[in-house]
Design a protein around this motif. Structure first.
Motif, PDB file in Angstrom:
ATOM      1  N   LEU C 115       0.829  -1.213   0.000  1.00 54.09           N
ATOM      2  CA  LEU C 115       0.000   0.000   0.000  1.00 54.09           C
ATOM      3  C   LEU C 115       0.861   1.261   0.000  1.00 54.09           C
ATOM      4  CD1 LEU C 115      -2.757  -1.321   2.398  1.00 54.09           C
ATOM      5  CD2 LEU C 115      -3.187  -0.433   0.100  1.00 54.09           C
ATOM      6  N   PHE C 116       2.006   1.206   0.654  1.00 57.50           N
ATOM      7  CA  PHE C 116       2.916   2.362   0.590  1.00 57.50           C
ATOM      8  C   PHE C 116       3.347   2.609  -0.857  1.00 57.50           C
ATOM      9  CE2 PHE C 116       4.731   4.661   4.295  1.00 57.50           C
ATOM     10  CZ  PHE C 116       3.755   4.305   5.189  1.00 57.50           C
ATOM     11  N   ARG C 117       3.584   1.534  -1.604  1.00 53.51           N
ATOM     12  CA  ARG C 117       3.929   1.690  -3.027  1.00 53.51           C
ATOM     13  C   ARG C 117       2.752   2.278  -3.787  1.00 53.51           C
ATOM     14  NH1 ARG C 117       6.952  -2.945  -2.414  1.00 53.51           N
ATOM     15  NH2 ARG C 117       5.127  -4.259  -2.766  1.00 53.51           N
ATOM     16  N   THR C 118       1.579   1.661  -3.615  1.00 52.88           N
ATOM     17  CA  THR C 118       0.383   2.117  -4.329  1.00 52.88           C
ATOM     18  C   THR C 118       0.105   3.597  -4.061  1.00 52.88           C
ATOM     19  OG1 THR C 118      -0.529  -0.083  -3.928  1.00 52.88           O
ATOM     20  CG2 THR C 118      -2.057   1.598  -4.736  1.00 52.88           C
ATOM     21  N   PHE C 119       0.283   3.997  -2.812  1.00 49.57           N
ATOM     22  CA  PHE C 119      -0.025   5.378  -2.444  1.00 49.57           C
ATOM     23  C   PHE C 119       1.191   6.310  -2.592  1.00 49.57           C
ATOM     24  CE2 PHE C 119      -3.818   3.432  -0.740  1.00 49.57           C
ATOM     25  CZ  PHE C 119      -4.777   4.426  -0.820  1.00 49.57           C
ATOM     26  N   ALA C 120       2.116   5.904  -3.471  1.00 48.28           N
ATOM     27  CA  ALA C 120       3.234   6.786  -3.848  1.00 48.28           C
ATOM     28  C   ALA C 120       4.129   7.155  -2.666  1.00 48.28           C
ATOM     29  CB  ALA C 120       2.698   8.055  -4.539  1.00 48.28           C
ATOM     30  N   MET C 121       4.330   6.204  -1.734  1.00 45.13           N
ATOM     31  CA  MET C 121       5.243   6.468  -0.624  1.00 45.13           C
ATOM     32  C   MET C 121       6.309   5.372  -0.534  1.00 45.13           C
ATOM     33  SD  MET C 121       2.794   8.040   2.353  1.00 45.13           S
ATOM     34  CE  MET C 121       1.909   6.508   2.744  1.00 45.13           C
ATOM     35  N   GLU C 122       6.667   4.824  -1.699  1.00 42.56           N
ATOM     36  CA  GLU C 122       7.673   3.760  -1.719  1.00 42.56           C
ATOM     37  C   GLU C 122       8.958   4.199  -1.021  1.00 42.56           C
ATOM     38  OE1 GLU C 122       8.158   1.926  -5.536  1.00 42.56           O
ATOM     39  OE2 GLU C 122       9.139   0.225  -4.542  1.00 42.56           O
ATOM     40  N   GLY C 123       9.524   3.286  -0.232  1.00 41.67           N
ATOM     41  CA  GLY C 123      10.808   3.569   0.401  1.00 41.67           C
ATOM     42  C   GLY C 123      10.728   4.406   1.669  1.00 41.67           C
ATOM     43  N   ARG C 124       9.517   4.761   2.102  1.00 46.49           N
ATOM     44  CA  ARG C 124       9.406   5.620   3.285  1.00 46.49           C
ATOM     45  C   ARG C 124       8.872   4.893   4.520  1.00 46.49           C
ATOM     46  NH1 ARG C 124       9.608  11.047   2.134  1.00 46.49           N
ATOM     47  NH2 ARG C 124      10.140  11.081   4.339  1.00 46.49           N
ATOM     48  N   TYR C 125       8.616   3.588   4.397  1.00 48.11           N
ATOM     49  CA  TYR C 125       7.960   2.831   5.475  1.00 48.11           C
ATOM     50  C   TYR C 125       8.778   2.834   6.766  1.00 48.11           C
ATOM     51  CZ  TYR C 125       4.983  -0.924   7.381  1.00 48.11           C
ATOM     52  OH  TYR C 125       4.110  -1.672   8.123  1.00 48.11           O
ATOM     53  N   ASP C 126      10.103   2.880   6.654  1.00 45.68           N
ATOM     54  CA  ASP C 126      10.951   2.826   7.845  1.00 45.68           C
ATOM     55  C   ASP C 126      11.497   4.187   8.245  1.00 45.68           C
ATOM     56  OD1 ASP C 126      10.971  -0.006   8.688  1.00 45.68           O
ATOM     57  OD2 ASP C 126      11.623  -0.315   6.623  1.00 45.68           O
ATOM     58  N   ASP C 127      10.932   5.239   7.664  1.00 47.42           N
ATOM     59  CA  ASP C 127      11.312   6.597   8.090  1.00 47.42           C
ATOM     60  C   ASP C 127      10.434   7.036   9.265  1.00 47.42           C
ATOM     61  OD1 ASP C 127      13.029   6.552   5.989  1.00 47.42           O
ATOM     62  OD2 ASP C 127      11.946   8.022   4.765  1.00 47.42           O
ATOM     63  N   LEU C 128      10.956   7.932  10.073  1.00 42.05           N
ATOM     64  CA  LEU C 128      10.166   8.478  11.177  1.00 42.05           C
ATOM     65  C   LEU C 128       8.984   9.290  10.643  1.00 42.05           C
ATOM     66  CD1 LEU C 128      12.928   9.713  13.638  1.00 42.05           C
ATOM     67  CD2 LEU C 128      11.410   7.743  13.913  1.00 42.05           C
ATOM     68  N   ILE C 129       7.835   9.133  11.267  1.00 42.28           N
ATOM     69  CA  ILE C 129       6.645   9.893  10.872  1.00 42.28           C
ATOM     70  C   ILE C 129       6.916  11.396  10.993  1.00 42.28           C
ATOM     71  CG2 ILE C 129       4.281  10.414  11.611  1.00 42.28           C
ATOM     72  CD1 ILE C 129       4.034   7.359  12.263  1.00 42.28           C
ATOM     73  N   GLU C 130       7.758  11.778  11.907  1.00 40.74           N
ATOM     74  CA  GLU C 130       8.245  13.153  12.053  1.00 40.74           C
ATOM     75  C   GLU C 130       8.670  13.765  10.723  1.00 40.74           C
ATOM     76  OE1 GLU C 130      11.090  14.368  15.491  1.00 40.74           O
ATOM     77  OE2 GLU C 130      12.363  13.786  13.812  1.00 40.74           O
ATOM     78  N   ASP C 131       9.215  12.929   9.841  1.00 41.31           N
ATOM     79  CA  ASP C 131       9.702  13.434   8.557  1.00 41.31           C
ATOM     80  C   ASP C 131       8.662  13.325   7.439  1.00 41.31           C
ATOM     81  OD1 ASP C 131      12.162  14.099   9.637  1.00 41.31           O
ATOM     82  OD2 ASP C 131      12.947  12.090   9.342  1.00 41.31           O
ATOM     83  N   TYR C 132       7.428  12.944   7.782  1.00 39.34           N
ATOM     84  CA  TYR C 132       6.368  12.837   6.772  1.00 39.34           C
ATOM     85  C   TYR C 132       5.673  14.189   6.593  1.00 39.34           C
ATOM     86  CZ  TYR C 132       6.383   7.686   7.026  1.00 39.34           C
ATOM     87  OH  TYR C 132       6.718   6.363   6.967  1.00 39.34           O
ATOM     88  N   SER C 133       5.275  14.459   5.365  1.00 38.56           N
ATOM     89  CA  SER C 133       4.448  15.645   5.121  1.00 38.56           C
ATOM     90  C   SER C 133       3.027  15.371   5.615  1.00 38.56           C
ATOM     91  CB  SER C 133       4.426  15.958   3.626  1.00 38.56           C
ATOM     92  OG  SER C 133       3.712  14.946   2.945  1.00 38.56           O
TER      93      SER C 133
END
Lengths: 238, 238, 238, 238
Positions: C115-133
């Motif tokens: 779903l991270f891939r589908t929703f255009a967030m590939e490669g961000r699953y293990d990043d801190l949510i702090e760094d999410y827009s």
């Protein structure tokens, strides 16, 4: 002639109570002045007066000798706010170009890119600010000041919440800015930062200047700036 | 002469891929034009070009007949962003005064106070924006547009997250603004708002204008604007 | 037996004015119910009652047949809020693990990664949510619901501000969730989303259920859900 | 028996690089321990291990003698985050009730109301957190800790951005909490706060404990905690 000259400024929102009462102080070239004040001290109102965001009611403010409402004054001073007040739909490059235009400069993007590397944001200069974390936005604000390098920078709690390395690097850069003869008015609650950086400390309370002295002398007298402030709060509170 | 004339605008960030490819459209006086586009459609880049936040690379943009980089053009158009991009250290009164100055007007504070009442924010006009909730900030942005009433207002998802009454009241006010001969470029993902308000709908994808038609005709053809957009996404995606 | 059964619920904060007055409705298995209400309608208070965040004062609420304060009920329903209420110091992986634990499940990280891939967030699953827009946080909330897939999901304006593709993909996923026999209570001001998705629409005003009907019937009667709501606001306002 | 006992904890996200390497330390009853560390020091990972938000990979953590994953341990420790991680749809009263439930207590609302007055938020206890400013949210987090008063409170930059009076009041309250025999793990970049409050300072870098000493001794040796940290950063950076 001092770079910033605030002279007998008073201000009232309702015509009855003075939020600022006859405030006078100067910031000379090449100095860092710390500005400390509790809620209701008038600190924000003072800054809004300096940047002509409210109409001056009495007294005078001069920046680089110019009356503070003149374009000549406005190009000399930059304000860094405590919050994330950055246009999210721009990239950092676009934002710094816009800031450059505002100050009548061609932005030095090479320098900005170098600072992005130093501040651990390599490769993010052309990303939308929308995608920056809170910490990155703070650092982008600081970098904009380091690139534009106006004669006077007013920093309003901008260092809150940046990480230790960024703090360390920013402090070194602030010292360089000062050594070049530029000046900083540093509003902060972080008394340790203030003791490390500020040549002079201005303590505002209830709209009046309570203390305006060399930081070293305040520390010698009270042990620390915090002790000075907290002693004052402890005795002045009901 | 159209109020906004975008003519053959192309734009590339890297000199290789065009984010905008030969985009042309107009906004006439007294019309509301909806602007719809998925991520990567070039919508943000288009807006940045209109407001001269990036340098135009090819084509031409005119606002009220003026070349878009001229002060004469800049005083005609106002941008309302999707986020809380408001200076927190100002009160709403101070913010609206500042906006007035920017547009060369004396701000009508009585009108603003009336709108604060209408939008359920009575008594908050002189509070710091810092103390406003998310919804109040959105409404303050809308009210600034309703008070300044520039010939062109560009609204970028500003209606997201406002409550139903505010939406209802804002829509009524937008219609009044249009009936006075002013224009609105309305960027929104809320297709129901778009169908209710937009005389014309512009659909941008991959940097090109895919559709530019009367909203009524699009709805007649596809059942709804959403159906038109989702059909397009469904067939154009890999 | 309906999945959610709200029966004669009244609620008052001060013991004088009822914020909810005798509210009754059900959500059956495999249905999407839209919940619409202006400010002061009692919508938030209703949701807080369902999730046992305030103590029920009168009436009864059952989820899957269990009294709503029981652990058996709590594991059946998930709440997605309108804001960024996510723990910033966690990565998405850690957050979804935590959510899994809360619902007594082993989180399916492969599904989440897909779903991270589908929703255009590939490669961000293990990043801190702090760094999410902002948009990424919204999508992470949606994905958590799609991975956990509880019998009942309550969505409170979570779709506000997501981009068009995410909206398109999320709607498809919501329909799948419904086709599996699960249910969604969809609180939204986006009437187009509501008309596309909701089998039934519940309109709450001043603490009472004003309408509870098939969305199609409301649209047939009024032209649109918006027209129904705005007609009501127009006639009921002073 | 120490209240918190972290013993030989190592942690790796990828099985290759250790983010924590054999970290051991204790927090005794009635002490305030400062935790300082630059980015990448492993500070966040350490806190996530203590609160069982990631699965312990090696070593042991005990709170009040209980293995840290047990409910007995979880009721002893509270985490205050650096951000506004509060449920916006609740009032402060509802939030504190919820926190009380989590810690198995009946929340003392009279005490909370008293603290709302002390912290200059009189009359706001029953307002939605959604309508609170940033500073009010920070103070609400602090007040929740002062009302619940768990044996161990972990404070992660929560004091950033609160005003001077709140800082002054919070420090006094922290000292009372300590004098009652409770403990605080204080993560902060504000070295002045740390020097005023922390009996001991733990300095973490690159996943290892670099220093773990009485704060007074560190200040005697280096002049200040900041000097100790910056000396270390200056010599350890490439």
């Amino acid at each position: 002639m001092p770079l910033l000259n605030v002279s007998s400024v008073s201000y009232s929102y309702d015509g009855v109570v003075n939020v600022l009462s006859d405030v006078s102080f100067t910031v000379e070239d090449g100095t860092i002045v710390g500005l400390v004040g509790p809620n209701g001290s008038g600190k924000s109102t003072l800054i809004k007066n300096i940047f002509d965001l409210v109409r001056l009611q009495s007294g005078a403010i001069r920046i680089g000798g110019h009356e503070h409402t003149r374009p000549g004054a406005k190009e000399l001073a930059m304000y860094l706010s405590s919050n994330d007040y950055l246009p999210e739909f721009l990239t950092a490059r676009e934002y710094l170009s816009m800031m450059g235009k505002l100050f009548g400069l061609e932005t030095d993007h090479e320098k900005a890119l170098g600072l992005f590397r130093t501040f651990a944001m390599e490769g993010r200069y052309d990303d939308l600010i929308e995608d920056y974390s809170h910490g990155m936005r703070k650092k982008t604000q600081l970098i904009s000041a380091f690139v534009i390098r106006p004669p006077l920078t007013v920093i309003d709690e901008t260092l809150n919440g940046v990480d230790i390395e960024a703090l360390y690097l920013a402090e070194a850069e602030f010292r360089k800015v000062r050594d070049e003869g530029r000046s900083i008015l540093l509003c902060t609650h972080d008394f340790a930062v203030l003791e490390r950086l500020a040549d002079r400390t201005l303590f505002l309370d209830l709209g009046s200047v309570v203390r305006d002295e060399a930081t070293r002398d305040l520390v010698d007298e009270h042990g620390s700036v915090a002790a000075m402030v907290f002693d004052h709060l402890g005795t002045s509170q009901p």
